[in-house]
Design a protein around this motif. Structure first.
Motif, mmCIF file in Angstrom:
data_model
loop_
_atom_site.group_PDB
_atom_site.id
_atom_site.type_symbol
_atom_site.label_atom_id
_atom_site.label_comp_id
_atom_site.label_asym_id
_atom_site.label_seq_id
_atom_site.Cartn_x
_atom_site.Cartn_y
_atom_site.Cartn_z
ATOM 1 N N SER A 132 -10.821 4.633 -1.228
ATOM 2 C CA SER A 132 -10.995 3.212 -0.925
ATOM 3 C C SER A 132 -11.768 2.530 -2.045
ATOM 4 O O SER A 132 -12.699 3.109 -2.592
ATOM 5 C CB SER A 132 -11.771 3.054 0.389
ATOM 6 O OG SER A 132 -11.050 3.598 1.450
ATOM 7 N N LYS A 186 0.816 -1.222 0.000
ATOM 8 C CA LYS A 186 0.000 0.000 0.000
ATOM 9 C C LYS A 186 0.844 1.264 0.000
ATOM 10 O O LYS A 186 0.363 2.331 -0.360
ATOM 11 C CB LYS A 186 -0.873 0.036 1.273
ATOM 12 C CG LYS A 186 -2.181 -0.682 1.154
ATOM 13 C CD LYS A 186 -3.075 -0.349 2.341
ATOM 14 C CE LYS A 186 -3.537 1.071 2.362
ATOM 15 N NZ LYS A 186 -4.957 1.298 2.310
ATOM 16 N N GLU A 234 -16.028 3.581 4.925
ATOM 17 C CA GLU A 234 -15.441 2.671 5.895
ATOM 18 C C GLU A 234 -16.255 2.623 7.196
ATOM 19 O O GLU A 234 -17.151 3.430 7.406
ATOM 20 C CB GLU A 234 -13.996 3.091 6.217
ATOM 21 C CG GLU A 234 -13.053 3.102 5.026
ATOM 22 C CD GLU A 234 -13.069 4.410 4.259
ATOM 23 O OE1 GLU A 234 -13.988 5.239 4.475
ATOM 24 O OE2 GLU A 234 -12.158 4.619 3.440
ATOM 25 N N SER A 279 -8.109 -0.651 4.119
ATOM 26 C CA SER A 279 -8.798 -0.581 2.840
ATOM 27 C C SER A 279 -7.813 -0.960 1.727
ATOM 28 O O SER A 279 -6.611 -0.682 1.828
ATOM 29 C CB SER A 279 -9.355 0.822 2.630
ATOM 30 O OG SER A 279 -8.369 1.797 2.918
ATOM 31 N N TYR A 300 -3.058 6.647 3.750
ATOM 32 C CA TYR A 300 -2.947 5.245 4.120
ATOM 33 C C TYR A 300 -3.793 4.407 3.189
ATOM 34 O O TYR A 300 -4.772 3.951 3.357
ATOM 35 C CB TYR A 300 -3.312 5.033 5.573
ATOM 36 C CG TYR A 300 -4.630 5.553 6.017
ATOM 37 C CD1 TYR A 300 -5.689 4.683 6.272
ATOM 38 C CD2 TYR A 300 -4.836 6.915 6.167
ATOM 39 C CE1 TYR A 300 -6.909 5.166 6.686
ATOM 40 C CE2 TYR A 300 -6.043 7.391 6.579
ATOM 41 C CZ TYR A 300 -7.082 6.517 6.847
ATOM 42 O OH TYR A 300 -8.294 7.005 7.270
ATOM 43 N N ASN A 325 -6.940 0.077 -1.126
ATOM 44 C CA ASN A 325 -6.436 1.079 -2.074
ATOM 45 C C ASN A 325 -4.945 1.277 -1.882
ATOM 46 O O ASN A 325 -4.407 0.994 -0.810
ATOM 47 C CB ASN A 325 -7.152 2.415 -1.831
ATOM 48 C CG ASN A 325 -7.050 2.842 -0.380
ATOM 49 O OD1 ASN A 325 -7.630 2.205 0.495
ATOM 50 N ND2 ASN A 325 -6.288 3.894 -0.112
HETATM 51 MG MG MG Z 1 -8.029 3.358 4.287
#
Ligand code: MG
Ligand code: TXA
Length: 367
Positions: free
Chosen positions: A153, A58, A182, A145, A367, A147
């Motif tokens: 996301s 990520k 989320e 998530s 993130y 992504n």
């Molecule tokens: Mg996230």
């Protein structure tokens, strides 16, 4: 790496089709899987190397902890140092569901999922495919998530593939996510109950559940619609840039339909809509908005609408997918309609505010 996509019908999930992905997880590989909120990028939480691989793929900063996904309340409890009436009330009201509980973890929990904090976040996804995958692994799955850092996301298998193709062995595709934003994150630490991230469960629902059990504890929230960019981060992840598409995001504000349309009209007249504007609007204002744009000779480069019935829910459900679709078609600017902060409107406005505010700042990666 060759990424294999496993398509699964969420209504009648086929356990046999999931077995190769579960085996990959048990071998220490990472796998993208559907939840009711957004797609997650999972690893067996007990496997520190696999968890580090999530951070690496990520591009996620090491100091940003991950949520563990579990299969039952009984298993969820195992992570926490203690379990009281507040935890019991919240878990029985919202698990499984789009809800993450953060409390102090047991002393023996030593995993990169916590990023060195004394607390841990655990949730039980309601998605049948996520539940089946956790069962097949026999272990909780750490999953942010799915992504890449800095991207919205993913809320479909195709969106997860867009970010992770060639980077993970399996993506489990069960179609679009039901909630689309989320989970709600609640922290219950040192006698303080705090809403760290508005999400699929509203603050009102949380208070109602607590009150119904005679637990009259105040819930510390910030105004969920306010950009928190200039404040110290609450969830560690909040300090990173996130949710943001490449296009500039603007909020079409107004308490009434008329006020929103007036802002649109003014912005069009001032020529500030952007070279290739895109619009994320409710059905309720779509026609008038198009009429205004036509009158101002603005060709809407892209338009995505959400239903007016349960508009909060519909707006939240489609937001990230719209961001991605607008980016794919090369839009310069996204104009998204404001919603009131009730129910899922709080989560929707929170994501929208972050996406619009952060583009003017040079923050560290998401993130
Ligand atoms: Mg996230
Ligand atoms: O709906 C969801 O929660 C999705 C799906 C995949 O379950 N997961 C998700 O994970 O959104 P992620 O990593 O993208 O966001 C988790 C957030 C981050 O902001 C992180 O900083 C915060 O939760 N978080 C995790 N553990 C925490 C802790 N112990 N204390 C404070 N914040 C924590």
């Amino acid at each position: 790496m060759n990424t294999r996509v496993i398509r699964i019908d969420p209504l009648v999930p086929d356990a046999a089709a999931l077995i190769p992905a579960a085996q990959a997880l048990r071998r220490g590989e990472i796998v993208a899987f559907p939840t009711e909120t957004v797609y997650g990028l999972g690893a067996v939480w007990r496997d520190p190397e696999a968890v580090r691989e999530i951070f690496r793929v990520k591009g996620r900063p090491q100091d940003n902890p991950l949520i563990v996904h579990e299969a039952s309340i009984g298993r969820m409890r195992q992570y926490f140092r203690s379990w009281d009436s507040v935890a019991e009330c919240l878990a029985s009201a919202f698990c499984p569901g789009p809800f993450t509980l953060i409390m102090e973890h047991k002393e023996n929990i030593d995993s990169p999922v916590t990023a060195g904090l004394a607390t841990i976040g655990v949730r039980i996804p309601a998605h049948p495919v996520a539940q089946m995958l956790i069962e097949l692994c026999g272990e909780g799955l750490a999953a942010p998530s799915a992504n890449l850092s800095g991207r919205p996301s993913p809320t479909s298998g195709a969106d997860a593939l867009e970010d992770l193709d060639g980077k993970v062995p399996y993506i489990i595709d069960a179609g679009p996510c039901e909630v689309g934003v989320e989970s709600t994150i609640i922290s219950w630490v040192d006698g303080k109950l705090e809403l760290l991230r508005p999400g699929g469960i509203s603050a009102e629902e949380i208070l109602k559940a607590l009150h119904s059990q005679g637990l009259n504890i105040p819930l510390i929230t910030e105004d969920a619609g306010r950009a928190a960019d200039h404040e110290p981060p609450r969830a560690p992840g909040m300090k990173y840039r996130h949710y943001a598409p490449q296009a500039r995001v603007h909020i079409l504000r107004g308490e009434t339909k008329e006020a929103k349309l007036e802002q649109l009209s003014r912005s069009a007249a001032e020529g500030i809509l952007g070279s290739r504007p895109a619009f994320y609007l409710s059905e309720a204002i779509r026609e008038k908005a198009m009429w205004i744009l036509e009158g101002q000779n603005v060709a809407a480069f892209e338009l995505i609408t959400f239903t007016t019935e349960q508009a909060h829910k519909a707006a939240a459900q489609g937001l990230f997918a719209a961001f991605r679709a607008f980016d794919r078609s090369g839009c310069s600017d996204i104009w998204a309609e404001e919603q009131s902060l009730q129910q899922l409107g709080a989560a929707y406005m929170n994501r929208l505010r972050k996406a619009s505010a952060q583009q003017h700042e040079s923050l560290r990666n998401d993130y």
